[in-house]
Design a protein around this motif. Sequence first.
Motif, PDB file in Angstrom:
ATOM      1  N   LEU A  90      -4.341 -11.113   2.006  1.00 28.36           N
ATOM      2  CA  LEU A  90      -4.258 -11.286   3.457  1.00 28.36           C
ATOM      3  C   LEU A  90      -3.963  -9.974   4.181  1.00 28.36           C
ATOM      4  O   LEU A  90      -4.270  -9.849   5.370  1.00 28.36           O
ATOM      5  CB  LEU A  90      -3.177 -12.317   3.811  1.00 28.36           C
ATOM      6  N   ALA A  91      -3.361  -9.039   3.491  1.00 31.04           N
ATOM      7  CA  ALA A  91      -3.013  -7.741   4.098  1.00 31.04           C
ATOM      8  C   ALA A  91      -3.555  -6.626   3.207  1.00 31.04           C
ATOM      9  O   ALA A  91      -2.791  -5.927   2.522  1.00 31.04           O
ATOM     10  CB  ALA A  91      -1.506  -7.621   4.278  1.00 31.04           C
ATOM     11  N   PRO A  92      -4.871  -6.456   3.176  1.00 30.26           N
ATOM     12  CA  PRO A  92      -5.471  -5.471   2.267  1.00 30.26           C
ATOM     13  C   PRO A  92      -5.023  -4.046   2.532  1.00 30.26           C
ATOM     14  O   PRO A  92      -5.134  -3.192   1.640  1.00 30.26           O
ATOM     15  CB  PRO A  92      -6.980  -5.646   2.508  1.00 30.26           C
ATOM     16  N   GLU A  93      -4.515  -3.759   3.729  1.00 27.98           N
ATOM     17  CA  GLU A  93      -4.035  -2.411   3.998  1.00 27.98           C
ATOM     18  C   GLU A  93      -2.849  -2.056   3.103  1.00 27.98           C
ATOM     19  O   GLU A  93      -2.622  -0.878   2.786  1.00 27.98           O
ATOM     20  CB  GLU A  93      -3.649  -2.249   5.466  1.00 27.98           C
ATOM     21  N   ARG A  94      -2.096  -3.069   2.668  1.00 29.26           N
ATOM     22  CA  ARG A  94      -0.995  -2.816   1.742  1.00 29.26           C
ATOM     23  C   ARG A  94      -1.525  -2.327   0.399  1.00 29.26           C
ATOM     24  O   ARG A  94      -0.941  -1.434  -0.233  1.00 29.26           O
ATOM     25  CB  ARG A  94      -0.166  -4.091   1.550  1.00 29.26           C
ATOM     26  N   LEU A  95      -2.638  -2.892  -0.039  1.00 31.46           N
ATOM     27  CA  LEU A  95      -3.249  -2.473  -1.293  1.00 31.46           C
ATOM     28  C   LEU A  95      -3.793  -1.053  -1.173  1.00 31.46           C
ATOM     29  O   LEU A  95      -3.720  -0.264  -2.127  1.00 31.46           O
ATOM     30  CB  LEU A  95      -4.369  -3.449  -1.676  1.00 31.46           C
ATOM     31  N   GLU A  96      -4.322  -0.706  -0.021  1.00 38.13           N
ATOM     32  CA  GLU A  96      -4.829   0.649   0.187  1.00 38.13           C
ATOM     33  C   GLU A  96      -3.695   1.665   0.147  1.00 38.13           C
ATOM     34  O   GLU A  96      -3.865   2.778  -0.366  1.00 38.13           O
ATOM     35  CB  GLU A  96      -5.591   0.728   1.505  1.00 38.13           C
ATOM     36  N   VAL A  97      -2.539   1.302   0.700  1.00 37.25           N
ATOM     37  CA  VAL A  97      -1.368   2.186   0.623  1.00 37.25           C
ATOM     38  C   VAL A  97      -1.004   2.439  -0.833  1.00 37.25           C
ATOM     39  O   VAL A  97      -0.708   3.572  -1.242  1.00 37.25           O
ATOM     40  CB  VAL A  97      -0.167   1.580   1.380  1.00 37.25           C
ATOM     41  N   LEU A  98      -1.059   1.394  -1.649  1.00 36.81           N
ATOM     42  CA  LEU A  98      -0.708   1.514  -3.063  1.00 36.81           C
ATOM     43  C   LEU A  98      -1.738   2.350  -3.820  1.00 36.81           C
ATOM     44  O   LEU A  98      -1.384   3.155  -4.694  1.00 36.81           O
ATOM     45  CB  LEU A  98      -0.583   0.117  -3.675  1.00 36.81           C
ATOM     46  N   ARG A  99      -2.994   2.184  -3.486  1.00 36.80           N
ATOM     47  CA  ARG A  99      -4.035   2.990  -4.147  1.00 36.80           C
ATOM     48  C   ARG A  99      -3.887   4.471  -3.794  1.00 36.80           C
ATOM     49  O   ARG A  99      -4.079   5.339  -4.645  1.00 36.80           O
ATOM     50  CB  ARG A  99      -5.413   2.470  -3.748  1.00 36.80           C
ATOM     51  N   THR A 100      -3.543   4.732  -2.547  1.00 32.78           N
ATOM     52  CA  THR A 100      -3.294   6.112  -2.148  1.00 32.78           C
ATOM     53  C   THR A 100      -2.109   6.679  -2.915  1.00 32.78           C
ATOM     54  O   THR A 100      -2.133   7.830  -3.385  1.00 32.78           O
ATOM     55  CB  THR A 100      -3.032   6.193  -0.634  1.00 32.78           C
ATOM     56  N   ALA A 101      -1.060   5.869  -3.070  1.00 34.27           N
ATOM     57  CA  ALA A 101       0.118   6.298  -3.825  1.00 34.27           C
ATOM     58  C   ALA A 101      -0.249   6.600  -5.274  1.00 34.27           C
ATOM     59  O   ALA A 101       0.234   7.583  -5.854  1.00 34.27           O
ATOM     60  CB  ALA A 101       1.203   5.222  -3.759  1.00 34.27           C
ATOM     61  N   LEU A 102      -1.106   5.791  -5.860  1.00 30.82           N
ATOM     62  CA  LEU A 102      -1.481   6.014  -7.259  1.00 30.82           C
ATOM     63  C   LEU A 102      -2.244   7.323  -7.426  1.00 30.82           C
ATOM     64  O   LEU A 102      -2.070   8.023  -8.423  1.00 30.82           O
ATOM     65  CB  LEU A 102      -2.312   4.842  -7.782  1.00 30.82           C
ATOM     66  N   ARG A 103      -3.099   7.658  -6.469  1.00 32.60           N
ATOM     67  CA  ARG A 103      -3.819   8.926  -6.571  1.00 32.60           C
ATOM     68  C   ARG A 103      -2.852  10.106  -6.586  1.00 32.60           C
ATOM     69  O   ARG A 103      -3.108  11.132  -7.232  1.00 32.60           O
ATOM     70  CB  ARG A 103      -4.810   9.053  -5.413  1.00 32.60           C
ATOM     71  N   ILE A 104      -1.719   9.961  -5.891  1.00 33.39           N
ATOM     72  CA  ILE A 104      -0.714  11.020  -5.883  1.00 33.39           C
ATOM     73  C   ILE A 104       0.035  11.054  -7.212  1.00 33.39           C
ATOM     74  O   ILE A 104       0.173  12.116  -7.839  1.00 33.39           O
ATOM     75  CB  ILE A 104       0.267  10.810  -4.709  1.00 33.39           C
ATOM     76  N   VAL A 105       0.516   9.899  -7.678  1.00 31.65           N
ATOM     77  CA  VAL A 105       1.277   9.849  -8.938  1.00 31.65           C
ATOM     78  C   VAL A 105       0.405  10.286 -10.108  1.00 31.65           C
ATOM     79  O   VAL A 105       0.893  10.903 -11.065  1.00 31.65           O
ATOM     80  CB  VAL A 105       1.820   8.427  -9.186  1.00 31.65           C
ATOM     81  N   ALA A 106      -0.886   9.962 -10.052  1.00 31.11           N
ATOM     82  CA  ALA A 106      -1.791  10.283 -11.161  1.00 31.11           C
ATOM     83  C   ALA A 106      -1.818  11.779 -11.446  1.00 31.11           C
ATOM     84  O   ALA A 106      -2.046  12.195 -12.587  1.00 31.11           O
ATOM     85  CB  ALA A 106      -3.196   9.770 -10.853  1.00 31.11           C
ATOM     86  N   ALA A 133       6.427   2.849  -1.334  1.00 29.31           N
ATOM     87  CA  ALA A 133       5.373   2.493  -2.278  1.00 29.31           C
ATOM     88  C   ALA A 133       5.231   3.567  -3.346  1.00 29.31           C
ATOM     89  O   ALA A 133       5.117   3.266  -4.548  1.00 29.31           O
ATOM     90  CB  ALA A 133       4.048   2.288  -1.550  1.00 29.31           C
ATOM     91  N   LEU A 134       5.253   4.826  -2.938  1.00 29.24           N
ATOM     92  CA  LEU A 134       5.097   5.933  -3.874  1.00 29.24           C
ATOM     93  C   LEU A 134       6.274   6.024  -4.833  1.00 29.24           C
ATOM     94  O   LEU A 134       6.100   6.204  -6.042  1.00 29.24           O
ATOM     95  CB  LEU A 134       4.925   7.236  -3.094  1.00 29.24           C
ATOM     96  N   THR A 135       7.483   5.887  -4.301  1.00 28.53           N
ATOM     97  CA  THR A 135       8.678   5.939  -5.144  1.00 28.53           C
ATOM     98  C   THR A 135       8.694   4.781  -6.134  1.00 28.53           C
ATOM     99  O   THR A 135       8.979   4.965  -7.327  1.00 28.53           O
ATOM    100  CB  THR A 135       9.946   5.891  -4.272  1.00 28.53           C
ATOM    101  N   SER A 136       8.390   3.583  -5.659  1.00 26.26           N
ATOM    102  CA  SER A 136       8.398   2.393  -6.529  1.00 26.26           C
ATOM    103  C   SER A 136       7.350   2.508  -7.613  1.00 26.26           C
ATOM    104  O   SER A 136       7.590   2.148  -8.786  1.00 26.26           O
ATOM    105  CB  SER A 136       8.146   1.132  -5.691  1.00 26.26           C
ATOM    106  N   LEU A 137       6.177   3.009  -7.254  1.00 29.83           N
ATOM    107  CA  LEU A 137       5.101   3.144  -8.230  1.00 29.83           C
ATOM    108  C   LEU A 137       5.445   4.192  -9.279  1.00 29.83           C
ATOM    109  O   LEU A 137       5.238   3.978 -10.482  1.00 29.83           O
ATOM    110  CB  LEU A 137       3.805   3.511  -7.510  1.00 29.83           C
ATOM    111  N   ALA A 138       5.992   5.329  -8.861  1.00 28.20           N
ATOM    112  CA  ALA A 138       6.384   6.373  -9.806  1.00 28.20           C
ATOM    113  C   ALA A 138       7.435   5.850 -10.780  1.00 28.20           C
ATOM    114  O   ALA A 138       7.368   6.115 -11.987  1.00 28.20           O
ATOM    115  CB  ALA A 138       6.914   7.589  -9.052  1.00 28.20           C
TER     116      ALA A 138
END
Length: 220
Positions: A85-101, A153-158
């Motif tokens: 329902l809120a795909p922009e949240r998924l885009e934020v997470l994908r952006t975060a993953l590109r950084i952590v990667a 998002a970035l901190t949680s993903l890392a």
Amino acid sequence: MSDVMAEHEAHAEQLERRVYVGLREDNLDPRHVVALACELLDRSHCTDAVLEVVERSPAEVSPAEMTALARRILDDTGFEPGFDLAPERLEVLRTALRIVARDLHTRGIDGAPEIEVLEDWFPVGAGVRLADGERLDWGGPILPNMCDDPAMALTSLATMIQESLLERTWRVWPVCPRHDLCVHGSERGGAAVWWCAGDGGHLLAPVGELSRVLGRRRGG
């Protein structure tokens, strides 16, 4: 939970989703708000907003008032839209993953990881799938409401990736070369960083910039 209760829960969730989509698309159907209020009232969820919607004739409630009441009801129920329902949240997470990667290269992990929505979790969250097929979700997935703030998002993903790799390999990463201590993802000053506790605490590197400190390594 009985079958009847489960049916009511599912019906209420369906109505919450309809109301949320109506608010999001500026196409709110007052009937959905009334139906949700009635469902909640039947379950003794008697907030002021619920009672106001139930007690007033929809024809007497202006669109602006109905919108405000609908938002209050969703807030009262704690409704959180998922990635669907809120795909922009998924885009934020994908952006975060590109950084952590970028930091994974310092651990000898190459290839492009991907965000994977974990439908087998409740509530539905997201994990990471490495290029070798390994799924990282130790400690629980990243929930949609953790993606409203990019730094969170970035901190949680890392942190999730770090803990998942530790569980997978029993090798600590990243390590501060000055203090030989494991560093941890932390939010400092609104930014996601790798933080070392040595000497009272210090910044090792922003998340995504570990290679400047640790260099690139080969082999996972």
